[in-house]
Design a protein around this motif. Structure first.
Motif, mmCIF file in Angstrom:
data_model
loop_
_atom_site.group_PDB
_atom_site.id
_atom_site.type_symbol
_atom_site.label_atom_id
_atom_site.label_comp_id
_atom_site.label_asym_id
_atom_site.label_seq_id
_atom_site.Cartn_x
_atom_site.Cartn_y
_atom_site.Cartn_z
ATOM 1 N N LYS A 98 0.917 -1.248 0.058
ATOM 2 C CA LYS A 98 -0.042 0.134 -0.049
ATOM 3 C C LYS A 98 0.659 1.238 0.067
ATOM 4 O O LYS A 98 0.598 2.277 -0.867
ATOM 5 C CB LYS A 98 -1.110 0.145 1.288
ATOM 6 N N VAL A 99 1.966 1.274 0.949
ATOM 7 C CA VAL A 99 2.852 2.412 0.728
ATOM 8 C C VAL A 99 3.572 2.679 -0.465
ATOM 9 O O VAL A 99 3.601 3.588 -0.894
ATOM 10 C CB VAL A 99 3.795 2.491 2.245
ATOM 11 N N ARG A 139 -3.276 2.173 10.633
ATOM 12 C CA ARG A 139 -4.672 2.152 11.381
ATOM 13 C C ARG A 139 -5.623 1.423 10.592
ATOM 14 O O ARG A 139 -6.393 0.498 10.872
ATOM 15 C CB ARG A 139 -5.250 3.355 11.783
ATOM 16 N N ASP A 140 -5.910 1.569 9.397
ATOM 17 C CA ASP A 140 -6.889 0.971 8.328
ATOM 18 C C ASP A 140 -6.296 -0.532 8.328
ATOM 19 O O ASP A 140 -7.167 -1.350 8.513
ATOM 20 C CB ASP A 140 -6.647 1.714 7.055
ATOM 21 N N GLU A 141 -5.161 -0.674 8.352
ATOM 22 C CA GLU A 141 -4.734 -2.118 7.984
ATOM 23 C C GLU A 141 -5.037 -2.965 9.345
ATOM 24 O O GLU A 141 -5.538 -4.189 9.277
ATOM 25 C CB GLU A 141 -2.944 -2.209 7.730
ATOM 26 N N LEU A 142 -4.801 -2.423 10.397
ATOM 27 C CA LEU A 142 -4.963 -3.063 11.583
ATOM 28 C C LEU A 142 -6.567 -3.057 12.071
ATOM 29 O O LEU A 142 -7.031 -4.206 12.339
ATOM 30 C CB LEU A 142 -4.299 -2.145 12.969
ATOM 31 N N LEU A 196 1.132 7.327 6.634
ATOM 32 C CA LEU A 196 1.524 5.977 7.149
ATOM 33 C C LEU A 196 0.897 5.712 8.561
ATOM 34 O O LEU A 196 0.270 4.529 8.390
ATOM 35 C CB LEU A 196 3.019 6.123 7.701
ATOM 36 N N ALA A 197 0.536 6.416 9.400
ATOM 37 C CA ALA A 197 -0.087 6.225 10.442
ATOM 38 C C ALA A 197 -1.474 5.978 10.279
ATOM 39 O O ALA A 197 -2.327 4.891 10.691
ATOM 40 C CB ALA A 197 -0.068 7.215 11.723
ATOM 41 N N ALA A 198 -2.346 6.683 9.125
ATOM 42 C CA ALA A 198 -3.633 6.417 8.832
ATOM 43 C C ALA A 198 -3.550 4.694 8.093
ATOM 44 O O ALA A 198 -4.579 4.276 8.336
ATOM 45 C CB ALA A 198 -3.980 7.570 7.802
ATOM 46 N N ILE A 199 -2.697 4.773 7.130
ATOM 47 C CA ILE A 199 -2.573 3.376 6.694
ATOM 48 C C ILE A 199 -2.517 2.239 7.566
ATOM 49 O O ILE A 199 -3.291 1.283 7.506
ATOM 50 C CB ILE A 199 -1.493 3.358 5.311
#
Ligand code: KIV
Ligand code: ZN
Length: 400
Positions: A359-360, A380-383, A375-378
């Motif tokens: 994703k990154v 959080r989405d992933e988790l 990055l933090a938002a991605i």
């Protein structure tokens, strides 16, 4: 083995630097920068060219009165009116220096000044003597020295020393010289004047050689370097102070010379100048640019995480930079991503990291780099997606 010697740092940000388009400063701004240059530890501050304007006269006078540790220099053409004006601005300084200059190359004598070599010699001697009558510390600069015939340049240096000059500056005014030319010029003039005056380099950057030329001058006997913060100055600028100082620090093995500069103040001083003039340094600028300690390529990030010496020849804190940055972009690798995640407080397992990596890099392809908030938002989405999958799986297993 070469002996270690002390190199005087002569900062001309407030004079040559300020002459560049877009870099002019008010008297109050010049004072603020002079105070920062004092904190940086420069030996000499060239505060301005007093005859050039009322404002510059006032700026030099104010700095001369307020900044007491370094030598404060004021520039003057080799004519009495300029020298008188320079002295009027400098008289209250704790350590004043009058800096007199006259062009010495045939190109300048013939087309600009319209005087003969004999007249030039006489003018240098008279001007330096005039300045010396005011001030024990007199610098003479042979403008366009690098395009001046060497025998004549030696005669000029000799005349200036006899008239009382304590520093002889040999500028590469138009940034034309190569390091080998500079080395030859300094060796020959050094032989001629011996230890009767300090030799100084003042190199412009028209061919991008100003720092290399300044270092060549040091190797050939110069004991003063004239330079500017962020390398600002006429046309392509002057030799950059931070680059000369850090070359001497980092390559002390080959260049065994010391300066008085507090290197941790380099980035703060660069920032002070940028904020005053409203012009940022290019990100790739050596020592003080935003990317000077940034690493994006996966191989570099991997090396840096194993040992910082792999891709950094000096520590960011040694120049007052905030620190090494591992930038997430399309060239970054999994180790760099993991390090960024950990810095944000997330310890991901390998499968999560691999999904995140896909994703990154996709985002970086579109946006060039991925900031911490993105990055933090991605993450959080992933988790959240993982938890949803986990919840669905346990609900499903509960039904059976
Ligand atoms: O570049 C130059 O020659 C100068 C002198 C006035 C020192 O700036
Ligand atoms: Zn110059």
């Amino acid at each position: 083995m070469a002996t270690t010697s002390r190199i005087q740092v002569f900062d001309t940000t407030l004079r040559d630097g300020e002459q560049a388009p877009g870099f002019s400063m008010t008297a109050a701004e010049k004072l603020r920068l002079a105070q920062q240059l004092d904190r940086l530890g420069v030996d000499i501050i060239e505060a301005g060219f007093p005859i050039s304007s009322e404002g510059d006269f006032e700026a030099v006078r104010t700095i001369a009165n307020a900044v007491r540790r370094p030598v404060i220099a004021g520039l003057a053409r080799a004519i009495p009116a300029d020298i008188d004006r320079a002295w009027a601005a400098l008289a209250e300084a704790a350590r004043p220096r009058i800096h007199v200059f006259l062009a010495t190359s045939d190109i300048h004598l013939e087309h600009k000044l319209r005087i003969t070599r004999g007249q030039c010699l006489a003018q240098v001697a008279a001007a330096v003597a005039h300045a010396k009558a005011y001030c024990p510390d007199v610098e003479f600069s042979a403008e366009d020295a690098t395009r001046t015939e060497l025998d004549f340049l030696c005669a000029i240096a000799e005349a200036a020393v006899i008239a009382g000059a304590t520093t002889i500056n040999l500028p590469d005014t138009v940034g034309y010289a190569l390091p080998t030319d500079i080395e030859k010029m300094f060796r020959i003039v050094a032989q001629r004047i011996g230890d009767r005056a300090v030799l100084s380099a003042h190199c412009h950057n028209d061919l991008g050689l100003a720092v290399a030329n300044s270092l060549a001058a040091v190797q050939a006997g110069a004991r003063q370097v004239e330079c500017t913060i962020n390398g600002i100055g006429e046309r392509a600028g002057n030799a950059s102070l931070e680059e000369i100082v850090m070359a001497l620090e980092v390559r002390a093995d080959a260049l065994p010379h010391r300066t008085s500069i507090h290197t941790q103040a380099l980035v703060p001083t660069s920032n002070t100048l940028s904020s005053i003039v409203g012009i940022a340094v290019p990100p790739n600028k050596a020592i003080v640019g935003a990317n000077a300690f940034a690493h994006e390529a996966g191989i570099h990030q991997d090396g840096m995480l194993k040992h910082e010496l792999t891709y950094e020849i000096m520590r960011p804190e040694s120049v007052g930079a905030p620190g090494t940055r591992l930038v997430l972009g399309k060239h970054s690798g999994m180790r760099g991503l993991d390090a960024r995640c950990r810095a944000l407080g997330y310890r991901l397992r390998q499968p999560e990291l691999e999904r995140l990596y896909v994703k990154v890099t996709a985002l970086a392809d579109r946006t060039k780099s991925v900031e911490d908030e993105q990055l933090a938002a991605i993450i959080r989405d992933e988790l959240a997606a993982q938890m949803a999958v986990g919840a669905a799986a346990s609900a499903g297993s509960g039904r059976h």
